[in-house]
Design a protein around this motif. Structure first.
Motif, PDB file in Angstrom:
ATOM      1  N   MET A 164       0.842  -1.202   0.000  1.00 42.39           N
ATOM      2  CA  MET A 164       0.000   0.000   0.000  1.00 42.39           C
ATOM      3  C   MET A 164       0.882   1.260   0.000  1.00 42.39           C
ATOM      4  N   THR A 165       0.492   2.240  -0.807  1.00 44.07           N
ATOM      5  CA  THR A 165       1.247   3.502  -0.841  1.00 44.07           C
ATOM      6  C   THR A 165       0.661   4.442   0.200  1.00 44.07           C
ATOM      7  N   SER A 166       1.520   5.096   0.994  1.00 47.85           N
ATOM      8  CA  SER A 166       0.990   6.000   2.019  1.00 47.85           C
ATOM      9  C   SER A 166       0.880   7.429   1.476  1.00 47.85           C
ATOM     10  N   LEU A 167       0.137   8.232   2.226  1.00 47.46           N
ATOM     11  CA  LEU A 167      -0.177   9.601   1.784  1.00 47.46           C
ATOM     12  C   LEU A 167       1.059  10.501   1.824  1.00 47.46           C
ATOM     13  N   VAL A 168       1.347  11.154   0.710  1.00 45.83           N
ATOM     14  CA  VAL A 168       2.392  12.181   0.654  1.00 45.83           C
ATOM     15  C   VAL A 168       1.769  13.395  -0.024  1.00 45.83           C
TER      16      VAL A 168
END
Ligand code: IYR
Length: 224
Positions: free
Chosen positions: A1-5
């Motif tokens: 999962m890609t986290s929020l940036v």
């Protein structure tokens, strides 16, 4: 999962109110010239125009930004002929039994029938597919969300971009369109959405008067 940036919104432009109105109006004045065309010239179109229009389509918003679309561009005469033949098989059934009378009545002002010569004449076909799922970064299948909405918006961008570039289109929907998966080598996880016919109008091109009549603002919108 890609986290929020997050990053600052740097692409937004604001305009004074007068200029906003002028720009909105200019866009309307240009897009309202768009007509759906069924008489195409066979004149080839520059590949770069199609490429930029596809890039524009690819900027559309989509469910979870998953961009659940694929565009197959067809210029090969033999493939266009096969698509025409398959489309006409479906259309013959549609016009000679499958379509209820009410639907045929609604189509009468457009003058459409089962013959689709433009599929072969027009220089470019774009088969648009919606991806029900796609391959994630780890090779596993991930489900896509709001696929028809996302593909519809992207197709709108595509049509507007081609119009802005000086081309005409026909949003063709032979029904069913499963044959496009075979011809375009697309997997069953993709659903054909629209076959967009693209090119220049024939010199003697005509369009139905009825098709140019758009409902006025007060009929299409209400304010609360
Ligand atoms: N797919 C058929 C019928 C058709 C349906 C609608 I709704 C249209 O706006 C136009 C045509 C055909 O292409 O002739």
């Amino acid at each position: 999962m890609t986290s929020l940036v997050l990053e600052p919104l740097s692409t937004y432009r604001s305009y004074p109110p007068d200029e906003m109105v002028a720009r909105a109006r200019a866009f309307y004045e240009d897009i309202k010239r768009r007509r759906t065309v069924r008489d195409f010239s066979d004149r080839p179109v520059p590949r770069e125009v199609i490429e930029y229009a596809l890039l524009a389509a690819g900027t559309a918003p989509s469910g979870a930004n998953l961009q659940p679309w694929h565009f197959t561009v067809i210029t090969d005469q033999n493939i266009k002929r096969r698509i025409r033949e398959e489309a006409e098989v479906e259309e013959r059934e549609f016009y000679n039994g499958r379509a209820p009378q009410e639907w045929l009545d609604a189509l009468a002002p457009l003058g459409t029938d089962e013959r689709k010569p433009f599929v072969e004449t027009a220089p470019v076909l774009i088969a648009i597919f919606g991806q029900r799922s796609s391959e994630g970064p780890d090779g596993r299948r991930v489900k896509n969300y709001y696929v028809p909405e996302s593909v519809g918006i992207a197709t709108g961008f595509l049509i507007a971009s081609l119009h802005a570039a000086g081309l005409v289109t026909l949003t063709h929907t032979p029904n069913p369109m499963g044959f496009l998966n075979q011809i375009c080598h697309r997997p069953e996880s993709e659903k054909p959405y629209i076959l967009l016919v693209v090119g220049y109008p024939a010199e003697d091109c005509t369009v139905p008067v009825h098709g140019g009549i758009k409902r006025p603002l007060e009929k299409i919108a209400s304010w609360l």
